[in-house]
Motif scaffolding. Structure first.
Motif, PDB file in Angstrom:
ATOM      1  N   VAL A  36       0.855  -1.188   0.000  1.00  0.00           N
ATOM      2  CA  VAL A  36       0.000   0.000   0.000  1.00  0.00           C
ATOM      3  C   VAL A  36       0.889   1.237   0.000  1.00  0.00           C
ATOM      4  CG1 VAL A  36      -1.801   1.275   1.216  1.00  0.00           C
ATOM      5  CG2 VAL A  36      -1.800  -1.228   1.276  1.00  0.00           C
ATOM      6  N   PHE A  37       0.749   2.052  -1.040  1.00  0.00           N
ATOM      7  CA  PHE A  37       1.460   3.310  -1.147  1.00  0.00           C
ATOM      8  C   PHE A  37       0.433   4.446  -1.230  1.00  0.00           C
ATOM      9  CE2 PHE A  37       3.947   0.024  -3.358  1.00  0.00           C
ATOM     10  CZ  PHE A  37       5.110   0.038  -2.600  1.00  0.00           C
ATOM     11  N   ASN A  38       0.889   5.673  -1.173  1.00  0.00           N
ATOM     12  CA  ASN A  38      -0.027   6.800  -1.221  1.00  0.00           C
ATOM     13  C   ASN A  38      -0.809   6.860  -2.525  1.00  0.00           C
ATOM     14  OD1 ASN A  38       0.884   7.526   1.277  1.00  0.00           O
ATOM     15  ND2 ASN A  38       2.051   9.303   0.605  1.00  0.00           N
ATOM     16  N   LYS A  39      -0.163   6.462  -3.628  1.00  0.00           N
ATOM     17  CA  LYS A  39      -0.785   6.600  -4.939  1.00  0.00           C
ATOM     18  C   LYS A  39      -1.054   5.264  -5.627  1.00  0.00           C
ATOM     19  CE  LYS A  39      -0.414  11.096  -4.674  1.00  0.00           C
ATOM     20  NZ  LYS A  39      -1.616  11.945  -4.450  1.00  0.00           N
ATOM     21  N   ALA A  40      -0.693   4.163  -5.017  1.00  0.00           N
ATOM     22  CA  ALA A  40      -0.880   2.858  -5.655  1.00  0.00           C
ATOM     23  C   ALA A  40      -1.022   1.769  -4.598  1.00  0.00           C
ATOM     24  CB  ALA A  40       0.283   2.541  -6.583  1.00  0.00           C
ATOM     25  N   ILE A  41      -1.824   0.755  -4.919  1.00  0.00           N
ATOM     26  CA  ILE A  41      -1.981  -0.431  -4.084  1.00  0.00           C
ATOM     27  C   ILE A  41      -1.780  -1.646  -4.979  1.00  0.00           C
ATOM     28  CG2 ILE A  41      -3.577  -1.794  -2.689  1.00  0.00           C
ATOM     29  CD1 ILE A  41      -4.997   0.843  -1.954  1.00  0.00           C
ATOM     30  N   ASN A  42      -0.818  -2.485  -4.633  1.00  0.00           N
ATOM     31  CA  ASN A  42      -0.548  -3.693  -5.403  1.00  0.00           C
ATOM     32  C   ASN A  42      -1.255  -4.887  -4.773  1.00  0.00           C
ATOM     33  OD1 ASN A  42       1.184  -2.519  -7.370  1.00  0.00           O
ATOM     34  ND2 ASN A  42       2.856  -2.502  -5.884  1.00  0.00           N
ATOM     35  N   VAL A  43      -1.860  -5.697  -5.636  1.00  0.00           N
ATOM     36  CA  VAL A  43      -2.638  -6.858  -5.190  1.00  0.00           C
ATOM     37  C   VAL A  43      -2.132  -8.091  -5.926  1.00  0.00           C
ATOM     38  CG1 VAL A  43      -4.930  -7.881  -5.028  1.00  0.00           C
ATOM     39  CG2 VAL A  43      -4.653  -5.394  -4.808  1.00  0.00           C
ATOM     40  N   SER A  44      -1.920  -9.179  -5.200  1.00  0.00           N
ATOM     41  CA  SER A  44      -1.481 -10.443  -5.790  1.00  0.00           C
ATOM     42  C   SER A  44      -2.687 -11.366  -5.964  1.00  0.00           C
ATOM     43  CB  SER A  44      -0.437 -11.115  -4.893  1.00  0.00           C
ATOM     44  OG  SER A  44      -0.075 -12.373  -5.407  1.00  0.00           O
ATOM     45  N   ILE A  45      -2.877 -11.847  -7.200  1.00  0.00           N
ATOM     46  CA  ILE A  45      -3.964 -12.771  -7.515  1.00  0.00           C
ATOM     47  C   ILE A  45      -3.403 -13.897  -8.379  1.00  0.00           C
ATOM     48  CG2 ILE A  45      -6.219 -13.049  -8.609  1.00  0.00           C
ATOM     49  CD1 ILE A  45      -6.643 -10.034  -8.195  1.00  0.00           C
ATOM     50  N   ASP A  46      -3.395 -15.105  -7.855  1.00  0.00           N
ATOM     51  CA  ASP A  46      -2.896 -16.270  -8.605  1.00  0.00           C
ATOM     52  C   ASP A  46      -1.507 -16.011  -9.182  1.00  0.00           C
ATOM     53  OD1 ASP A  46      -5.228 -17.708  -8.105  1.00  0.00           O
ATOM     54  OD2 ASP A  46      -6.217 -16.925  -9.904  1.00  0.00           O
ATOM     55  N   ASN A  47      -0.619 -15.475  -8.352  1.00  0.00           N
ATOM     56  CA  ASN A  47       0.768 -15.189  -8.739  1.00  0.00           C
ATOM     57  C   ASN A  47       0.884 -14.116  -9.817  1.00  0.00           C
ATOM     58  OD1 ASN A  47       1.944 -17.121  -6.944  1.00  0.00           O
ATOM     59  ND2 ASN A  47       1.362 -18.743  -8.382  1.00  0.00           N
ATOM     60  N   HIS A  48      -0.166 -13.320 -10.001  1.00  0.00           N
ATOM     61  CA  HIS A  48      -0.120 -12.168 -10.885  1.00  0.00           C
ATOM     62  C   HIS A  48      -0.390 -10.914 -10.052  1.00  0.00           C
ATOM     63  CE1 HIS A  48      -0.796 -15.369 -13.878  1.00  0.00           C
ATOM     64  NE2 HIS A  48      -0.169 -14.566 -14.718  1.00  0.00           N
ATOM     65  N   LEU A  49       0.247  -9.801 -10.453  1.00  0.00           N
ATOM     66  CA  LEU A  49       0.065  -8.560  -9.719  1.00  0.00           C
ATOM     67  C   LEU A  49      -0.863  -7.616 -10.480  1.00  0.00           C
ATOM     68  CD1 LEU A  49       3.627  -7.788  -8.331  1.00  0.00           C
ATOM     69  CD2 LEU A  49       1.589  -8.330  -7.018  1.00  0.00           C
ATOM     70  N   PHE A  50      -1.797  -7.022  -9.740  1.00  0.00           N
ATOM     71  CA  PHE A  50      -2.701  -6.011 -10.262  1.00  0.00           C
ATOM     72  C   PHE A  50      -2.559  -4.775  -9.376  1.00  0.00           C
ATOM     73  CE2 PHE A  50      -4.248  -9.996 -11.806  1.00  0.00           C
ATOM     74  CZ  PHE A  50      -4.742  -9.717 -13.081  1.00  0.00           C
ATOM     75  N   THR A  51      -2.894  -3.606  -9.941  1.00  0.00           N
ATOM     76  CA  THR A  51      -2.644  -2.364  -9.220  1.00  0.00           C
ATOM     77  C   THR A  51      -3.851  -1.447  -9.243  1.00  0.00           C
ATOM     78  OG1 THR A  51      -0.302  -2.475  -9.861  1.00  0.00           O
ATOM     79  CG2 THR A  51      -1.089  -0.389  -9.001  1.00  0.00           C
ATOM     80  N   LEU A  52      -4.184  -0.910  -8.076  1.00  0.00           N
ATOM     81  CA  LEU A  52      -5.136   0.186  -7.965  1.00  0.00           C
ATOM     82  C   LEU A  52      -4.346   1.478  -7.967  1.00  0.00           C
ATOM     83  CD1 LEU A  52      -7.365  -1.247  -5.082  1.00  0.00           C
ATOM     84  CD2 LEU A  52      -7.793  -1.390  -7.539  1.00  0.00           C
ATOM     85  N   LEU A  53      -4.747   2.413  -8.812  1.00  0.00           N
ATOM     86  CA  LEU A  53      -3.992   3.653  -8.990  1.00  0.00           C
ATOM     87  C   LEU A  53      -4.801   4.856  -8.536  1.00  0.00           C
ATOM     88  CD1 LEU A  53      -2.564   2.996 -12.572  1.00  0.00           C
ATOM     89  CD2 LEU A  53      -1.323   2.823 -10.411  1.00  0.00           C
ATOM     90  N   SER A  54      -4.109   5.848  -8.005  1.00  0.00           N
ATOM     91  CA  SER A  54      -4.738   7.123  -7.707  1.00  0.00           C
ATOM     92  C   SER A  54      -5.218   7.777  -8.999  1.00  0.00           C
ATOM     93  CB  SER A  54      -3.717   8.036  -7.010  1.00  0.00           C
ATOM     94  OG  SER A  54      -4.070   9.394  -7.144  1.00  0.00           O
ATOM     95  N   THR A  55      -6.249   8.586  -8.888  1.00  0.00           N
ATOM     96  CA  THR A  55      -6.764   9.286 -10.062  1.00  0.00           C
ATOM     97  C   THR A  55      -5.722  10.220 -10.671  1.00  0.00           C
ATOM     98  OG1 THR A  55      -8.612  10.623 -10.884  1.00  0.00           O
ATOM     99  CG2 THR A  55      -7.715  11.232  -8.751  1.00  0.00           C
ATOM    100  N   GLN A  56      -4.703  10.594  -9.885  1.00  0.00           N
ATOM    101  CA  GLN A  56      -3.667  11.496 -10.372  1.00  0.00           C
ATOM    102  C   GLN A  56      -2.648  10.795 -11.270  1.00  0.00           C
ATOM    103  OE1 GLN A  56      -2.124  13.050  -6.677  1.00  0.00           O
ATOM    104  NE2 GLN A  56      -3.679  14.657  -6.564  1.00  0.00           N
ATOM    105  N   LEU A  57      -2.643   9.467 -11.264  1.00  0.00           N
ATOM    106  CA  LEU A  57      -1.680   8.727 -12.068  1.00  0.00           C
ATOM    107  C   LEU A  57      -2.290   8.334 -13.407  1.00  0.00           C
ATOM    108  CD1 LEU A  57       0.021   6.419  -9.414  1.00  0.00           C
ATOM    109  CD2 LEU A  57       0.716   8.690 -10.200  1.00  0.00           C
ATOM    110  N   ASP A  58      -1.414   8.010 -14.352  1.00  0.00           N
ATOM    111  CA  ASP A  58      -1.870   7.602 -15.674  1.00  0.00           C
ATOM    112  C   ASP A  58      -2.219   6.116 -15.671  1.00  0.00           C
ATOM    113  OD1 ASP A  58       0.991   7.403 -15.260  1.00  0.00           O
ATOM    114  OD2 ASP A  58       1.101   6.569 -17.272  1.00  0.00           O
ATOM    115  N   ASN A  59      -2.957   5.700 -16.686  1.00  0.00           N
ATOM    116  CA  ASN A  59      -3.321   4.285 -16.817  1.00  0.00           C
ATOM    117  C   ASN A  59      -2.087   3.420 -17.028  1.00  0.00           C
ATOM    118  OD1 ASN A  59      -6.386   4.193 -16.882  1.00  0.00           O
ATOM    119  ND2 ASN A  59      -5.990   5.766 -18.431  1.00  0.00           N
ATOM    120  N   ALA A  60      -2.227   2.137 -16.688  1.00  0.00           N
ATOM    121  CA  ALA A  60      -1.102   1.208 -16.812  1.00  0.00           C
ATOM    122  C   ALA A  60      -1.650  -0.204 -16.981  1.00  0.00           C
ATOM    123  CB  ALA A  60      -0.206   1.286 -15.575  1.00  0.00           C
ATOM    124  N   PRO A  61      -0.823  -1.127 -17.484  1.00  0.00           N
ATOM    125  CA  PRO A  61      -1.272  -2.525 -17.611  1.00  0.00           C
ATOM    126  C   PRO A  61      -1.668  -3.109 -16.251  1.00  0.00           C
ATOM    127  CG  PRO A  61       0.748  -2.167 -18.853  1.00  0.00           C
ATOM    128  CD  PRO A  61       0.526  -0.933 -18.034  1.00  0.00           C
TER     129      PRO A  61
END
Length: 307
Positions: A36-61
């Motif tokens: 958990v960071f101020n602008k991003a939250i990383n989540v592990s699902i089935d050995n893959h990483l997904f990210t929740l991003l702040s509205t201030q950041l740009d889109n990403a894979p």
């Protein structure tokens, strides 16, 4: 909404890529919050990483941008559960993620314009951007490529990175496949942080150099081999970033910069360089070193490549 979700605060997704939206098609979805960071939250699902991003950041894979500016204000912690319930994603005990406002972010397809490579105007454009990047990167003290302190580990890493950089450029200029995958593999995991400097350099280099119709695209098999045989040496986040880069999947601001470099469009290019520079503590500057070398090699091929 049933009792299981009624007590939860709703977080709203604004934009997400297809990989993230496909999570809604997994009834047995189960994951954990990793960081958990101020602008991003990383989540592990089935050995893959997904990210929740702040509205201030740009889109990403593998990401979803939320209608939130600062995640430090949320009660989300490492190891919180991440699961699907009633077509919403639940996060820990306090939040549910709604996609009612969410739009699909689609990554653009960018092809190099091979016919421009020998044109004088495009050659001049490339030289101008190389010089501009050299000036920007001369002040990038956070990058290990530029380290000038007395930490012995950092000094050794800097020497290794710059030697590998020189070797890689020489092999590519000579169109020498033998040994290329081995040099590329040595970049992987070299450095510190969530995405080590060697990985970030490769991401920036590949973003332009391995475009479809670029003359260096022929070396894709060596890049793929070098990265995939060594991705266990780096961090999980960086390994995924490298794999995405091999598939031409990048952050939105990287796509915007690459399109400007292909089109020789200088309107916003300086600000686009700065957008990349400001990624992370040193990741952006390391990526720009890779982009700089990709432009240098493109200019070299334009002068010497035989149709």
């Amino acid at each position: 909404m049933n009792n299981a979700t009624s007590h939860r605060q709703i977080l709203y997704g604004l934009t997400a890529d297809i990989h993230f939206l496909n999570l809604l098609n997994q009834p047995q979805l189960s994951g954990k919050v990793e960081q958990v960071f101020n602008k991003a939250i990383n989540v592990s699902i089935d050995n893959h990483l997904f990210t929740l991003l702040s509205t201030q950041l740009d889109n990403a894979p593998n990401s979803c941008r939320l209608l939130n500016n600062d995640f430090s204000l949320l009660n989300i912690k490492n190891e919180d559960n991440f699961y699907l319930l009633n077509n919403e994603i639940c996060i820990g005990e306090h939040y549910s993620l709604s996609f009612s406002l969410c739009k699909l972010w689609q990554q653009p397809v960018i092809n190099f314009i091979y016919e421009k490579i020998n044109q004088r105007n495009y050659q001049s454009f490339l030289l101008k951007q190389i010089n501009r990047l050299d000036l920007i990167l001369s002040e990038a003290r956070s990058s290990l490529f530029n380290y000038q302190g007395d930490n012995l580990f950092y000094v050794a890493s800097t020497e290794k990175l710059n030697q590998l950089r020189s070797n890689l450029i020489s092999l590519l200029k000579a169109k020498q496949r033998h040994g290329l995958a081995n040099v590329i593999s040595q970049f992987v995991g070299l450095g510190i942080g969530l995405t080590p400097s060697g990985d970030d350099y490769l991401v920036g280099l590949m973003a332009f150099l391995l475009l479809e119709k670029h003359p260096a695209r022929a070396f894709y098999p060596e890049f793929h081999q070098g990265i995939m045989q060594s991705n266990e040496r780096t961090t999980p986040i960086s390994a995924i970033t490298l794999e995405k880069a091999l598939n031409h999947e990048y952050r939105e601001n990287m796509h915007q910069l690459i399109q400007s470099l292909v089109d020789a469009n200088e309107t916003n290019i300086y600000s686009q360089f700065l957008d990349i520079l400001n990624i992370g503590s040193s990741s952006g500057s390391d990526m720009l070193f890779g982009i700089r070398d990709a432009l240098y090699l493109t200019h070299y091929f334009g002068e010497s490549y035989v149709n």
